[in-house]
Design a protein around this motif. Structure first.
Motif, PDB file in Angstrom:
ATOM      1  N   TYR A 170     -11.019 -10.024  22.875  1.00  0.00           N
ATOM      2  CA  TYR A 170     -10.372  -8.939  22.120  1.00  0.00           C
ATOM      3  C   TYR A 170     -10.035  -9.419  20.717  1.00  0.00           C
ATOM      4  O   TYR A 170      -9.503 -10.510  20.531  1.00  0.00           O
ATOM      5  CB  TYR A 170      -9.097  -8.468  22.827  1.00  0.00           C
ATOM      6  N   GLN A 171     -10.354  -8.608  19.721  1.00  0.00           N
ATOM      7  CA  GLN A 171     -10.035  -8.908  18.333  1.00  0.00           C
ATOM      8  C   GLN A 171      -8.798  -8.109  17.937  1.00  0.00           C
ATOM      9  O   GLN A 171      -8.761  -6.888  18.099  1.00  0.00           O
ATOM     10  CB  GLN A 171     -11.193  -8.525  17.412  1.00  0.00           C
ATOM     11  N   ARG A 172      -7.813  -8.796  17.418  1.00  0.00           N
ATOM     12  CA  ARG A 172      -6.568  -8.172  16.969  1.00  0.00           C
ATOM     13  C   ARG A 172      -6.870  -7.132  15.894  1.00  0.00           C
ATOM     14  O   ARG A 172      -7.685  -7.350  15.005  1.00  0.00           O
ATOM     15  CB  ARG A 172      -5.658  -9.257  16.402  1.00  0.00           C
ATOM     16  N   LYS A 173      -6.194  -5.984  15.983  1.00  0.00           N
ATOM     17  CA  LYS A 173      -6.337  -4.933  14.978  1.00  0.00           C
ATOM     18  C   LYS A 173      -5.276  -5.113  13.905  1.00  0.00           C
ATOM     19  O   LYS A 173      -4.124  -5.433  14.193  1.00  0.00           O
ATOM     20  CB  LYS A 173      -6.213  -3.553  15.617  1.00  0.00           C
ATOM     21  N   LEU A 174      -5.701  -4.912  12.667  1.00  0.00           N
ATOM     22  CA  LEU A 174      -4.807  -5.002  11.508  1.00  0.00           C
ATOM     23  C   LEU A 174      -4.755  -3.630  10.844  1.00  0.00           C
ATOM     24  O   LEU A 174      -5.760  -2.910  10.807  1.00  0.00           O
ATOM     25  CB  LEU A 174      -5.329  -6.027  10.503  1.00  0.00           C
ATOM     26  N   ILE A 175      -3.611  -3.285  10.298  1.00  0.00           N
ATOM     27  CA  ILE A 175      -3.445  -1.986   9.653  1.00  0.00           C
ATOM     28  C   ILE A 175      -3.000  -2.187   8.211  1.00  0.00           C
ATOM     29  O   ILE A 175      -2.223  -3.095   7.918  1.00  0.00           O
ATOM     30  CB  ILE A 175      -2.433  -1.123  10.436  1.00  0.00           C
ATOM     31  N   THR A 176      -3.544  -1.377   7.325  1.00  0.00           N
ATOM     32  CA  THR A 176      -3.120  -1.395   5.927  1.00  0.00           C
ATOM     33  C   THR A 176      -2.684   0.015   5.538  1.00  0.00           C
ATOM     34  O   THR A 176      -3.178   1.004   6.083  1.00  0.00           O
ATOM     35  CB  THR A 176      -4.245  -1.869   4.984  1.00  0.00           C
ATOM     36  N   PHE A 177      -1.763   0.067   4.593  1.00  0.00           N
ATOM     37  CA  PHE A 177      -1.224   1.334   4.115  1.00  0.00           C
ATOM     38  C   PHE A 177      -1.605   1.548   2.663  1.00  0.00           C
ATOM     39  O   PHE A 177      -1.952   0.614   1.949  1.00  0.00           O
ATOM     40  CB  PHE A 177       0.307   1.348   4.219  1.00  0.00           C
ATOM     41  N   LYS A 178      -1.503   2.786   2.240  1.00  0.00           N
ATOM     42  CA  LYS A 178      -1.695   3.110   0.827  1.00  0.00           C
ATOM     43  C   LYS A 178      -0.745   4.239   0.474  1.00  0.00           C
ATOM     44  O   LYS A 178      -0.302   4.993   1.346  1.00  0.00           O
ATOM     45  CB  LYS A 178      -3.140   3.512   0.534  1.00  0.00           C
ATOM     46  N   ASN A 179      -0.435   4.328  -0.788  1.00  0.00           N
ATOM     47  CA  ASN A 179       0.339   5.458  -1.299  1.00  0.00           C
ATOM     48  C   ASN A 179      -0.660   6.499  -1.763  1.00  0.00           C
ATOM     49  O   ASN A 179      -1.511   6.216  -2.604  1.00  0.00           O
ATOM     50  CB  ASN A 179       1.240   5.036  -2.449  1.00  0.00           C
ATOM     51  N   GLU A 180      -0.563   7.677  -1.210  1.00  0.00           N
ATOM     52  CA  GLU A 180      -1.491   8.761  -1.502  1.00  0.00           C
ATOM     53  C   GLU A 180      -0.728   9.857  -2.238  1.00  0.00           C
ATOM     54  O   GLU A 180       0.331  10.291  -1.783  1.00  0.00           O
ATOM     55  CB  GLU A 180      -2.071   9.300  -0.187  1.00  0.00           C
ATOM     56  N   PHE A 181      -1.280  10.316  -3.358  1.00  0.00           N
ATOM     57  CA  PHE A 181      -0.642  11.407  -4.091  1.00  0.00           C
ATOM     58  C   PHE A 181      -1.068  12.728  -3.487  1.00  0.00           C
ATOM     59  O   PHE A 181      -2.254  13.031  -3.386  1.00  0.00           O
ATOM     60  CB  PHE A 181      -0.998  11.360  -5.577  1.00  0.00           C
ATOM     61  N   ASP A 182      -0.090  13.515  -3.069  1.00  0.00           N
ATOM     62  CA  ASP A 182      -0.330  14.841  -2.514  1.00  0.00           C
ATOM     63  C   ASP A 182      -0.166  15.847  -3.648  1.00  0.00           C
ATOM     64  O   ASP A 182       0.951  16.147  -4.061  1.00  0.00           O
ATOM     65  CB  ASP A 182       0.661  15.109  -1.381  1.00  0.00           C
ATOM     66  N   SER A 183      -1.284  16.349  -4.140  1.00  0.00           N
ATOM     67  CA  SER A 183      -1.230  17.254  -5.293  1.00  0.00           C
ATOM     68  C   SER A 183      -0.612  18.608  -4.938  1.00  0.00           C
ATOM     69  O   SER A 183      -0.081  19.291  -5.806  1.00  0.00           O
ATOM     70  CB  SER A 183      -2.630  17.449  -5.886  1.00  0.00           C
ATOM     71  N   VAL A 184      -0.678  19.003  -3.669  1.00  0.00           N
ATOM     72  CA  VAL A 184      -0.077  20.269  -3.252  1.00  0.00           C
ATOM     73  C   VAL A 184       1.440  20.185  -3.347  1.00  0.00           C
ATOM     74  O   VAL A 184       2.110  21.082  -3.861  1.00  0.00           O
ATOM     75  CB  VAL A 184      -0.517  20.636  -1.810  1.00  0.00           C
ATOM     76  N   ARG A 185       2.003  19.072  -2.841  1.00  0.00           N
ATOM     77  CA  ARG A 185       3.462  18.889  -2.861  1.00  0.00           C
ATOM     78  C   ARG A 185       3.942  18.160  -4.109  1.00  0.00           C
ATOM     79  O   ARG A 185       5.135  18.005  -4.325  1.00  0.00           O
ATOM     80  CB  ARG A 185       3.904  18.117  -1.628  1.00  0.00           C
ATOM     81  N   ASN A 186       2.997  17.663  -4.900  1.00  0.00           N
ATOM     82  CA  ASN A 186       3.312  16.949  -6.134  1.00  0.00           C
ATOM     83  C   ASN A 186       4.195  15.727  -5.869  1.00  0.00           C
ATOM     84  O   ASN A 186       5.221  15.531  -6.507  1.00  0.00           O
ATOM     85  CB  ASN A 186       3.966  17.888  -7.155  1.00  0.00           C
ATOM     86  N   GLN A 187       3.769  14.920  -4.908  1.00  0.00           N
ATOM     87  CA  GLN A 187       4.535  13.723  -4.571  1.00  0.00           C
ATOM     88  C   GLN A 187       3.635  12.684  -3.905  1.00  0.00           C
ATOM     89  O   GLN A 187       2.533  12.984  -3.471  1.00  0.00           O
ATOM     90  CB  GLN A 187       5.700  14.053  -3.663  1.00  0.00           C
TER      91      GLN A 187
END
Length: 132
Positions: free
Chosen positions: A39-56
């Protein structure tokens, strides 16, 4: 801080809670497969995504990848997954790292939950003021 700012804070905290909940699911999967050969360990990465509908900006899961480091190799010629020389590759999951990651994800989730609750209280207070 106006109602729109409060809604943005609540939405940002909500996206953070969603991301940390997903992170906890990945950690749980890693922990439950710690004894699975190969089994290979799973790694997770995050990003900041701009939501143009909510403007945030919102936190999103960027990618789930496999940790390519090799697990421990043991000699067990009777194992069904043994190679021609009798060696079996174990999982590359380190329980201590996973438990630390789970603790960090839990704390991050709690911090976002606290932010969400505070924004909710501010919104409720604002509504109470407007009713008077």
């Amino acid at each position: 801080m106006g109602p729109n700012s409060i809604a943005k804070a609540m939405s940002a905290a909500s996206s953070g809670m969603d991301a940390q909940a997903f992170r906890l699911r990945v950690v749980s999967e890693n922990l439950s497969n710690a004894d699975t050969h190969g089994y290979q360990r799973k790694l997770i990465t995050f990003k900041n995504e701009f939501d143009s509908v909510r403007n945030q900006v919102a936190v999103q899961v960027d990618d789930v990848t496999l940790d390519r480091s090799q697990g421990e190799v043991i000699f067990d010629p009777d194992h069904p997954l043994a190679n021609g020389e009798g060696y079996v590759t174990m999982s590359n999951v380190d329980m201590m790292i996973e438990l630390a990651d789970a603790r960090e994800a839990g704390r991050s989730y709690e911090a976002n939950l606290t932010t969400f609750k505070q924004a909710t209280q501010m919104y409720t207070s604002l509504l109470d003021l407007l009713r008077r």
